[in-house]
Design a protein around this motif. Structure first.
Motif, PDB file in Angstrom:
ATOM      1  N   ARG A  99      38.670   7.032  36.376  1.00  0.00           N
ATOM      2  CA  ARG A  99      39.159   8.104  35.513  1.00  0.00           C
ATOM      3  C   ARG A  99      38.734   9.449  36.084  1.00  0.00           C
ATOM      4  NH1 ARG A  99      37.435   4.585  31.208  1.00  0.00           N
ATOM      5  NH2 ARG A  99      35.612   5.916  30.805  1.00  0.00           N
ATOM      6  N   ARG A 100      39.532  10.463  35.822  1.00  0.00           N
ATOM      7  CA  ARG A 100      39.281  11.790  36.372  1.00  0.00           C
ATOM      8  C   ARG A 100      38.397  12.604  35.440  1.00  0.00           C
ATOM      9  NH1 ARG A 100      44.032  15.082  38.813  1.00  0.00           N
ATOM     10  NH2 ARG A 100      44.328  15.665  36.644  1.00  0.00           N
ATOM     11  N   LEU A 101      37.559  13.460  36.053  1.00  0.00           N
ATOM     12  CA  LEU A 101      36.711  14.378  35.312  1.00  0.00           C
ATOM     13  C   LEU A 101      36.912  15.770  35.885  1.00  0.00           C
ATOM     14  CD1 LEU A 101      34.239  14.918  33.330  1.00  0.00           C
ATOM     15  CD2 LEU A 101      32.809  14.630  35.377  1.00  0.00           C
ATOM     16  N   GLU A 102      37.145  16.760  35.026  1.00  0.00           N
ATOM     17  CA  GLU A 102      37.263  18.128  35.512  1.00  0.00           C
ATOM     18  C   GLU A 102      35.885  18.640  35.915  1.00  0.00           C
ATOM     19  OE1 GLU A 102      39.074  22.537  34.397  1.00  0.00           O
ATOM     20  OE2 GLU A 102      38.870  21.029  32.811  1.00  0.00           O
ATOM     21  N   VAL A 103      35.773  19.119  37.140  1.00  0.00           N
ATOM     22  CA  VAL A 103      34.518  19.680  37.636  1.00  0.00           C
ATOM     23  C   VAL A 103      34.361  21.104  37.130  1.00  0.00           C
ATOM     24  CG1 VAL A 103      33.226  20.351  39.689  1.00  0.00           C
ATOM     25  CG2 VAL A 103      34.541  18.213  39.682  1.00  0.00           C
ATOM     26  N   SER A 104      35.315  21.947  37.469  1.00  0.00           N
ATOM     27  CA  SER A 104      35.287  23.360  37.091  1.00  0.00           C
ATOM     28  C   SER A 104      36.543  24.005  37.672  1.00  0.00           C
ATOM     29  CB  SER A 104      34.039  24.043  37.649  1.00  0.00           C
ATOM     30  OG  SER A 104      33.995  25.407  37.279  1.00  0.00           O
ATOM     31  N   VAL A 105      36.803  25.217  37.221  1.00  0.00           N
ATOM     32  CA  VAL A 105      37.851  26.022  37.850  1.00  0.00           C
ATOM     33  C   VAL A 105      37.261  26.658  39.098  1.00  0.00           C
ATOM     34  CG1 VAL A 105      39.376  28.005  37.581  1.00  0.00           C
ATOM     35  CG2 VAL A 105      38.986  26.453  35.653  1.00  0.00           C
ATOM     36  N   GLY A 106      37.946  26.518  40.209  1.00  0.00           N
ATOM     37  CA  GLY A 106      37.462  27.057  41.467  1.00  0.00           C
ATOM     38  C   GLY A 106      37.692  28.553  41.579  1.00  0.00           C
ATOM     39  N   PRO A 107      37.217  29.175  42.655  1.00  0.00           N
ATOM     40  CA  PRO A 107      37.396  30.616  42.848  1.00  0.00           C
ATOM     41  C   PRO A 107      38.857  31.013  42.998  1.00  0.00           C
ATOM     42  CG  PRO A 107      36.574  29.593  44.846  1.00  0.00           C
ATOM     43  CD  PRO A 107      36.489  28.552  43.774  1.00  0.00           C
TER      44      PRO A 107
END
Length: 243
Positions: free
Chosen positions: A168-176
């Motif tokens: 399953r996928r997990l959002e890490v963060s929004v990148g630069p």
């Protein structure tokens, strides 16, 4: 410290080591998307958890005597000041990145504590001053800090074993670049990110961890000695663009 409970006790990862893992990840980033002042930005990643309290008394223990996980502490203005001072001795850009990190973490708490509010006000002025000294636009600084924050977030996902099971996928963060990045762990244990952010199709990263069989400690000295005497575990991860 990053503290994970295990069947036999605790696994400990030093926060400064987590910063080194973040640098390993950062160094693999696509060359054409690197922020300005590249080397200073990488060094800021190694510093973003510096300035911790000394190993004395019970600074690193819970009330019950367990190793203190970093998320249990709300904030320490003194630690933030020490961290920024460490960066400032290297370069204004380091200090800028660290100052922006404290703003990112603690601006949501504004209004709860006068000392914290005064510190946050000071960082607004510091950031304007240091951008001007570097002839950097606000957008350039924000891009560089967003990169720092993204690498920090991905390193924490690894250190805290947050990868969900069953691919399953997990959002890490929004990148630069304004794009949301997602991590997935394949059945063979390898990892991937979507979209793929790295220059090469495969990368390997690692970190030191320490497994403790003792649950409670009398003081910081006892915990510190237990960590120094513990066997070193090297946790390793392989990221690949394609299976």
């Amino acid at each position: 410290m990053i503290v994970t409970q295990t069947d036999s006790g605790w696994q400990i990862i030093n926060q400064q080591a987590h910063g080194m893992l973040a640098v390993q990840l950062a160094s693999c980033w696509q060359v054409q998307k690197r922020p300005i002042h590249w080397f200073e930005t990488l060094v800021a990643l190694t510093e973003h958890d510096d300035g911790q309290d000394p190993w004395e008394g019970r600074n690193h223990l819970t009330t019950a005597g367990a190793p203190l996980h970093f998320q249990i502490l709300e904030y320490s203005v003194d630690q933030c000041r020490r961290m920024i001072q460490i960066g400032l001795q290297k370069s204004r850009w380091n200090a800028l990145m660290l100052s922006m990190h404290t703003s990112f973490l603690y601006e949501p708490k504004r209004g709860q504590d006068k000392e914290l509010d005064a510190f946050l006000d000071q960082q607004i002025d510091n950031q304007k001053k240091w951008r001007k000294q570097y002839n950097a636009t606000k957008a350039e600084a924000q891009y560089a800090y967003a990169f720092v924050q993204w690498c920090d977030a991905l390193s924490l996902v690894l250190c805290m074993n947050q990868m969900p099971p069953e691919s399953r996928r997990l959002e890490v963060s929004v990148g630069p670049d304004g794009i949301s990045y997602y991590i997935v762990q394949r059945k063979d244990g390898s990892l991937s990110l979507d979209p793929w952010p790295f220059e090469k199709p495969t990368i390997d990263v690692h970190i030191e961890a320490f497994d403790l069989n003792q649950l409670l400690f009398a003081d910081d000295n006892a915990l510190y000695n237990a960590i120094q005497d513990a066997p070193v575990t090297i946790k390793q991860w392989t990221f690949s663009e394609k299976a």
